[in-house]
Structure formats: structure tokens, C-alpha cells
Design a protein around this motif. Structure first.
Motif, short mmCIF file in Angstrom:
data_model
loop_
_atom_site.label_atom_id
_atom_site.label_comp_id
_atom_site.label_asym_id
_atom_site.label_seq_id
_atom_site.Cartn_x
_atom_site.Cartn_y
_atom_site.Cartn_z
N PHE A 127 -3.16 64.35 -42.42
CA PHE A 127 -3.25 64.38 -40.97
C PHE A 127 -1.89 64.09 -40.34
O PHE A 127 -1.46 64.78 -39.40
CB PHE A 127 -4.28 63.38 -40.47
N LEU A 128 -1.18 63.10 -40.87
CA LEU A 128 0.15 62.77 -40.35
C LEU A 128 1.11 63.94 -40.55
O LEU A 128 1.87 64.30 -39.64
CB LEU A 128 0.67 61.52 -41.05
N ASP A 129 1.09 64.53 -41.72
CA ASP A 129 1.97 65.68 -42.00
C ASP A 129 1.61 66.87 -41.12
O ASP A 129 2.50 67.59 -40.64
CB ASP A 129 1.87 66.07 -43.48
N PHE A 130 0.32 67.07 -40.89
CA PHE A 130 -0.14 68.19 -40.07
C PHE A 130 0.38 68.04 -38.63
O PHE A 130 0.92 69.00 -38.05
CB PHE A 130 -1.66 68.25 -40.08
N LEU A 131 0.22 66.84 -38.05
CA LEU A 131 0.67 66.65 -36.67
C LEU A 131 2.19 66.76 -36.56
O LEU A 131 2.70 67.36 -35.61
CB LEU A 131 0.23 65.27 -36.16
N GLU A 132 2.91 66.20 -37.52
CA GLU A 132 4.36 66.27 -37.47
C GLU A 132 4.83 67.73 -37.47
O GLU A 132 5.73 68.11 -36.72
CB GLU A 132 4.95 65.51 -38.65
N THR A 133 4.21 68.54 -38.30
CA THR A 133 4.56 69.96 -38.35
C THR A 133 4.15 70.67 -37.06
O THR A 133 4.90 71.49 -36.51
CB THR A 133 3.87 70.64 -39.55
N ALA A 134 2.96 70.35 -36.54
CA ALA A 134 2.47 71.00 -35.32
C ALA A 134 3.36 70.71 -34.13
O ALA A 134 3.52 71.56 -33.24
CB ALA A 134 1.04 70.53 -35.03
N TYR A 135 3.98 69.53 -34.08
CA TYR A 135 4.77 69.14 -32.91
C TYR A 135 6.24 69.51 -33.02
O TYR A 135 7.02 69.25 -32.10
CB TYR A 135 4.66 67.62 -32.69
N GLU A 136 6.64 70.13 -34.11
CA GLU A 136 8.06 70.42 -34.34
C GLU A 136 8.67 71.27 -33.24
O GLU A 136 9.79 71.02 -32.80
CB GLU A 136 8.25 71.12 -35.69
N ASN A 137 7.95 72.27 -32.76
CA ASN A 137 8.52 73.23 -31.81
C ASN A 137 7.79 73.25 -30.47
O ASN A 137 7.82 74.25 -29.77
CB ASN A 137 8.51 74.64 -32.43
N VAL A 138 7.15 72.14 -30.14
CA VAL A 138 6.37 72.11 -28.90
C VAL A 138 7.26 71.94 -27.68
O VAL A 138 6.91 72.36 -26.58
CB VAL A 138 5.32 70.98 -28.96
N GLY A 139 8.42 71.32 -27.82
CA GLY A 139 9.33 71.15 -26.68
C GLY A 139 9.10 69.87 -25.91
O GLY A 139 9.39 69.81 -24.71
N PHE A 140 8.60 68.82 -26.58
CA PHE A 140 8.38 67.54 -25.91
C PHE A 140 9.67 66.96 -25.34
O PHE A 140 9.66 66.18 -24.40
CB PHE A 140 7.76 66.53 -26.87
N ASP A 141 10.82 67.32 -25.94
CA ASP A 141 12.08 66.75 -25.49
C ASP A 141 12.65 67.46 -24.26
O ASP A 141 13.61 66.99 -23.65
CB ASP A 141 13.11 66.80 -26.63
N ALA A 142 12.09 68.62 -23.90
CA ALA A 142 12.45 69.35 -22.68
C ALA A 142 13.95 69.54 -22.48
O ALA A 142 14.51 69.09 -21.48
CB ALA A 142 11.84 68.64 -21.47
N PRO A 143 14.63 70.23 -23.39
CA PRO A 143 16.07 70.45 -23.21
C PRO A 143 16.39 71.33 -22.01
O PRO A 143 17.52 71.36 -21.54
CB PRO A 143 16.48 71.13 -24.52
N ASP A 144 15.38 72.08 -21.51
CA ASP A 144 15.61 72.99 -20.37
C ASP A 144 15.13 72.40 -19.06
O ASP A 144 14.87 73.13 -18.10
CB ASP A 144 14.89 74.31 -20.63
N ILE A 145 15.04 71.06 -18.97
CA ILE A 145 14.47 70.45 -17.78
C ILE A 145 15.28 70.76 -16.51
O ILE A 145 14.73 70.76 -15.41
CB ILE A 145 14.36 68.91 -17.98
N GLU A 146 16.56 71.06 -16.66
CA GLU A 146 17.39 71.33 -15.49
C GLU A 146 16.85 72.50 -14.65
O GLU A 146 16.95 72.49 -13.43
CB GLU A 146 18.83 71.64 -15.92
N LYS A 147 16.27 73.48 -15.31
CA LYS A 147 15.81 74.64 -14.54
C LYS A 147 14.57 74.34 -13.72
O LYS A 147 14.17 75.14 -12.87
CB LYS A 147 15.57 75.84 -15.46
N TYR A 148 13.94 73.19 -13.96
CA TYR A 148 12.77 72.79 -13.18
C TYR A 148 13.12 71.71 -12.15
O TYR A 148 12.24 71.13 -11.53
CB TYR A 148 11.68 72.26 -14.11
N THR A 149 14.41 71.44 -11.98
CA THR A 149 14.84 70.41 -11.05
C THR A 149 14.80 70.93 -9.62
O THR A 149 15.12 72.08 -9.35
CB THR A 149 16.27 69.95 -11.39
N TYR A 150 14.40 70.06 -8.69
CA TYR A 150 14.25 70.45 -7.29
C TYR A 150 15.58 70.88 -6.70
O TYR A 150 16.61 70.23 -6.90
CB TYR A 150 13.68 69.29 -6.48
N ARG A 151 15.54 71.99 -5.99
CA ARG A 151 16.71 72.48 -5.27
C ARG A 151 16.36 72.57 -3.79
O ARG A 151 15.31 73.12 -3.43
CB ARG A 151 17.13 73.87 -5.78
#
Length: 316
Positions: free
Chosen positions: A282-306
Motif C-alpha cells: 500500500f505504501l509503495d502503491f501510493l508513493e508511485t501514484a503520487y509521483e506525477n500528481v503535481g502536489f508541489d505546483a511548480p507552475d503556481i505563478e500562472k494562477y497568481t492574481y493579476r
């Protein structure tokens, strides 16, 4: 000696909250559960539960007895895991706990795939925003979102947990736009009862914001939906609001401020040694499932209020 099965039944009644629920989890009728508890009480010569027609609760003696047998039962589980460590075939019931929003959005959607991969496993998923005790609640794995407290438990980091200040564009058009953290004192900042102090980290280091507003709630889901509805500003995990950011229901504010170091998504479990196969997969499954989900949001700048650009007035 008291049969181990009677201790397991007693502990399950405590964690389940009543005999009917414990019976469903163990595949036994409430009458059998009641009979076994009665037998245990007679053997000990004490009353472990106070019973009424509507509820059941531990006596003071029952509370002390429960605290002492949890270590015994955990030791037995570890012994069983040690004896069967050569068997890599996951079987039995996997008891998992998780916060309600995270369970709905990032645990439940993966369970179909997980159960299909391991047909001899059953998953019992308990959700709560009040926090859970891995040992006391009889869990194999508990998903923890946030910082870790000092504990004898084992924790495995599954994914980062980027958090951002956010609000609905409609709210900002009415209330204005904060430009600094000190400006937040002038706005409705919405949080749960136990999270009214926001701990952030920015260019100048750690900062603390007192989240004060006119809405109070104990539900993380209500906080999110209230922010989407224009009730104020929140400090939310990207995994919780990603879809609202993509749709434009919410925008990020001051993205240079984020969660403090140590905030992440963890799997917490009782023991590092002799981890049962059902927990490992179960631990290995979740770790693999979350690898490419984008929880770290490297593109957050494009959602910033203008700030909207004023329309040019055509010359006449």
C-alpha cells in the motif's frame, strides 16, 4: 490466560465505538460480541464498559486495561509479521485512516486500481478531520498531511504539500487585493478552529499570520467551499484546490509565501521492523501514484492574481 481473540474483540469495540460496528468489522454478530465481552469481564472480575440502550463507554478500569493491551496486541502483530516475512502475498484487512478531503480526492480514486492488483486484500478506510491515533484507533496506516509531531511511530514521506494563499476573484474585486502579509489583517481570513494560525515561509524567513474572519467552522471542506464562494482568503494545499485554480474559481496570492519546511504528505505506521506485506504494498502503491500528481505546483505563478488592465476608451 485470557484468549488473544477476546482482547482483539475488546480492542475493536473500543475503536469502533459500539458492538454492532465491531461485529461488522470482525464478521461476528452483536450477540457474539456482547457474549465475549461479558466473558472477559467475568474472567477479570471488573466492568470494562458502562452500557445503556443507546451507547457504550469505557469505565476507568476499562480505559486503563485498553491502554495496556494495545502494546500487547501490537507485539503480537509484529511477531506474526516476523514469522510470515517470507510470505510476500498481501492478504487480510488493511485499516487506513486519512483526512476527509484528502481521502476523497487522493485516496479513494486509486482504491479500485489497488484492490484489483491485490484481490486478497480488503481495505477499511476511516476518514476524519479531527486527527487519528494509529495505535489507539487500530490502524495499519494513517495518512498525515502537515508537519510531523515527535512520536515513536514511523513516517514515510509520500509527496510534497505545497500550500498557497488564495481567494476567489469576485471576493478580491469587492474587498481589494492584499499586497503584504500585514495587509491580511484587513481581510476575512478563513480557517478551521484548530488552524487559525497560519505558519508561512517567505523571502524573509518564517512568518505567522493570525487567520481571523467572520466565518468559523470545524470542517476543512467548508473552508474550501466558502473561499470558492467568495467569503474570504484561505491558505490551502494545492492538492485541495488545484481544480479550482485551473477553472479560475480561485487565484493564488503572494506565491512567494508557502508552507513551512516539514509540511508534507506522510504515511504513518506503528513499526519499522517486520512491516506486513499488506502495508508495504500500500505504501509503495501510493508513493508511485503520487509521483506525477503535481502536489508541489511548480507552475503556481500562472494562477497568481493579476490586477485587471483597464479597457482603453476608443477615440471619437
Amino acid at each position: 490466560m485470557i484468549p488473544i481473540s477476546d482482547l482483539e474483540i475488546f480492542a475493536r469495540v473500543v475503536t469502533a465505538g459500539n458492538m454492532s460496528a465491531a461485529g461488522r468489522e470482525l464478521g461476528l454478530s452483536p450477540a457474539v460480541i456482547s457474549k465475549r465481552i461479558g466473558h472477559l469481564e467475568r474472567r477479570l472480575g471488573v466492568r470494562l464498559f458502562q452500557r445503556t440502550t443507546r451507547q457504550i463507554r469505557l469505565t476507568e478500569t476499562g480505559e486503563g486495561f485498553y491502554q495496556r493491551i494495545t502494546d500487547v496486541l501490537r507485539g503480537i502483530q509484529e511477531a506474526e509479521a516476523f514469522a510470515s516475512q517470507g510470505n510476500d502475498h498481501p492478504t487480510g484487512i488493511l485499516r487506513v485512516g486519512a483526512p476527509s478531503s484528502f481521502a476523497r480526492g487522493h485516496v479513494a480514486p486509486y482504491l479500485g486500481q489497488f484492490l484489483a492488483a491485490y484481490p486478497d486484500l480488503q481495505v477499511d478506510l476511516t476518514v476524519s478531520d479531527a486527527g487519528m491515533d494509529v495505535v489507539g484507533d487500530g490502524l495499519d496506516v494513517c495518512i498525515h498531511v502537515g508537519e510531523l509531531e515527535d512520536s515513536s511511530l514511523v513516517a514515510k514521506k509520500l509527496a510534497p504539500c505545497r500550500k498557497v494563499l488564495c481567494a476567489a476573484p469576485d471576493y478580491l474585486s469587492r474587498a481589494g487585493v492584499p499586497e503584504t502579509l500585514s495587509d491580511l489583517d484587513k481581510f476575512d481570513c478563513i480557517s478551521t478552529f484548530d488552524g487559525r494560525t497560519w505558519r508561512l515561509h517567505g523571502p524573509e524567513g518564517p512568518k505567522t499570520v493570525r487567520a481571523s474572519g467572520r466565518l468559523r467552522t470545524n470542517s476543512s471542506d467548508v473552508v474550501r467551499e466558502a473561499i470558492v464562494g467568495g467569503a474570504g482568503i484561505g491558505f490551502r494545499a494545492v492538492w485541495d484546490i488545484a481544480e479550482h485554480l485551473r477553472r479560475g474559481d480561485l487565484v493564488a496570492l503572494m506565491p512567494e509565501y508557502r508552507e513551512t519546511p516539514g509540511v508534507a504528505i506522510y504515511a504513518v505506521y506503528p513499526c519499522r521492523e517486520f512491516v506486513p506485506a499488506k502495508q508495504r504494498v500500500f505504501l509503495d502503491f501510493l508513493e508511485t501514484a503520487y509521483e506525477n500528481v503535481g502536489f508541489d505546483a511548480p507552475d503556481i505563478e500562472k494562477y497568481t492574481y493579476r490586477t485587471p488592465t483597464p479597457r482603453a476608451v476608443a477615440a471619437t
